[in-house]
Scaffold this active site. Structure first.
Site, PDB file in Angstrom:
ATOM      1  N   LYS A 144       0.812  -1.212   0.000  1.00 43.40           N
ATOM      2  CA  LYS A 144       0.000   0.000   0.000  1.00 43.40           C
ATOM      3  C   LYS A 144       0.854   1.273   0.000  1.00 43.40           C
ATOM      4  O   LYS A 144       2.045   1.268   0.303  1.00 43.40           O
ATOM      5  CB  LYS A 144      -0.994  -0.025   1.160  1.00 43.40           C
ATOM      6  CG  LYS A 144      -2.108  -1.029   0.892  1.00 43.40           C
ATOM      7  CD  LYS A 144      -3.308  -0.865   1.757  1.00 43.40           C
ATOM      8  CE  LYS A 144      -4.441  -1.775   1.250  1.00 43.40           C
ATOM      9  NZ  LYS A 144      -5.585  -1.803   2.167  1.00 43.40           N
ATOM     10  N   ARG A 197      -3.929 -10.313   4.337  1.00 40.72           N
ATOM     11  CA  ARG A 197      -4.299 -10.218   2.918  1.00 40.72           C
ATOM     12  C   ARG A 197      -3.092  -9.662   2.160  1.00 40.72           C
ATOM     13  O   ARG A 197      -2.723  -8.494   2.338  1.00 40.72           O
ATOM     14  CB  ARG A 197      -5.516  -9.309   2.756  1.00 40.72           C
ATOM     15  CG  ARG A 197      -6.045  -9.211   1.332  1.00 40.72           C
ATOM     16  CD  ARG A 197      -7.266  -8.297   1.260  1.00 40.72           C
ATOM     17  NE  ARG A 197      -7.818  -8.257  -0.087  1.00 40.72           N
ATOM     18  CZ  ARG A 197      -7.390  -7.450  -1.063  1.00 40.72           C
ATOM     19  NH1 ARG A 197      -6.411  -6.598  -0.835  1.00 40.72           N
ATOM     20  NH2 ARG A 197      -7.963  -7.487  -2.256  1.00 40.72           N
TER      21      ARG A 197
END
Length: 266
Positions: free
Chosen positions: A206, A245
C-alpha cells in the site's frame, strides 16, 4: 489470504489477471505458495477508482470462482465486493467468504443478504468511497473511532441475524487514512483484537509504505514494497492479527513463520 485481482485497474497488478485463465493460474500459484484463502475481486477500490456495473463485476469474478471451486479442496475462496448481488452470485458459484470494504453499508440489502448467505463476512472500516476517501481524511482519535465503528457494525449485523462467529474485522489500512492514521492503527491492532473476532490486515504494497520509503530517499512503486509489507505483517502478527491479505504469499508466509518461531509460537 492471497489477492487475485480480476480487474484492469488495481493499484498493484491491474490488468495482469483480468483474463479468467490468467487469474486462475495466479490463484493456483498462490495456493502452492501457501495461501489458505483466495480473495477474488472484480472492482478496484484503490483511491480514485470508479464503480463498476454489477453485471460487469460478475462477469469478471464468477468464471474465476467457479473454476477455483472445482479445482480446490481445503482452500477457502473469498469474494471482494461491495455489492450484495455480486456476493450472492459468488457464494452460489463456490465462495466461502464475503469481504466487504464497506462493512455491509453499500446497499440497504447488504446485511439481509449476509444473514441469508450464512457465509463468513469481513467487515472493513473505510471513510468515504474509493473516489473521495483520500480527500483530507480527519479523525480525533483514529484508533478509537475505528474500534467504535467496527463494534457498531458487528452489533448491527448480529441484530439482523448474522452469526457473530462468522464475523471478521479489518481496520481498512489506506481507506480514508493518512500515513499517521495508518501507523497509529498498525501500532494498536491489539485494541481491535479486543473486539473478540479475528482481525484481518490488508497492508500489502500500500501507498503508505512508499511514502515512508520516499521520505528516506527511495522511490518505491507498488511492486517494490515487499519489505515494508512484510514489516507490517510481522507487526500484525505480534499484535494478534490472524489473517493477512497479501500479494506476496510465499515471502510473507516465510517471514511470519520465522517470527512466530522466534516468539515460541506454533
Amino acid at each position: 489470504m492471497g489477492i487475485v485481482n480480476a480487474t484492469p485497474d488495481s493499484f498493484s497488478d491491474g490488468g495482469r489477471f483480468l483474463d479468467p485463465e490468467n487469474a486462475v493460474a495466479h490463484a493456483m500459484q498462490l495456493v502452492d505458495e501457501g495461501a489458505h484463502i483466495l480473495d477474488v475481486g472484480g472492482e478496484s477500490t484503490r483511491p480514485g477508482a470508479e464503480s463498476v456495473p454489477e453485471s460487469e463485476e460478475c462477469g469478471r469474478v464468477l468464471p474465476v470462482i467457479e473454476n477455483l471451486s472445482a479445482k480446490l479442496t481445503g482452500t477457502q475462496i473469498s469474494i471482494d465486493t461491495r455489492k450484495p448481488g455480486v456476493a450472492r452470485a459468488a457464494v452460489e458459484a463456490g465462495a466461502d467468504i464475503w469481504n466487504d470494504v464497506t462493512a455491509l453499508t453499500y446497499s440497504p440489502d447488504s446485511i439481509e443478504t449476509a444473514a441469508a448467505l450464512e457465509c463468513d463476512i469481513v467487515l472493513m472500516h473505510a471513510r468515504g468511497d474509493p473516489k473521495t476517501m483520500q480527500d483530507n481524511p480527519y479523525y480525533d482519535d483514529v484508533v478509537e473511532e475505528v474500534y467504535a465503528y467496527l463494534a457498531g457494525r458487528m452489533e448491527a449485523c448480529t441484530k439482523a441475524g448474522v452469526d457473530e462467529r462468522r464475523l471478521i474485522i479489518d481496520p481498512g489500512i489506506g481507506f480514508g487514512k493518512t500515513l499517521a492514521h495508518n501507523l497509529a492503527l498498525l501500532a494498536n491492532l491489539d485494541r481491535l483484537c479486543a473486539l473478540g473476532r479475528p482481525v484481518l490486515l490488508g497492508a500489502s504494497r500500500k501507498r503508505f509504505i512508499g511514502v515512508i520509503d520516499n521520505a528516506n530517499g527511495a522511490n518505491a512503486g507498488a511492486g517494490e514494497r515487499l519489505g515494508g509489507s512484510i514489516a507490517a505483517a510481522i507487526c500484525g502478527l505480534q499484535k494478534g492479527v490472524l489473517i493477512f491479505r497479501v500479494h506476496d504469499v510465499a515471502a510473507t508466509r516465510q517471514a511470519l513463520a520465522v517470527s512466530a518461531a522466534i516468539a515460541g509460537k506454533p
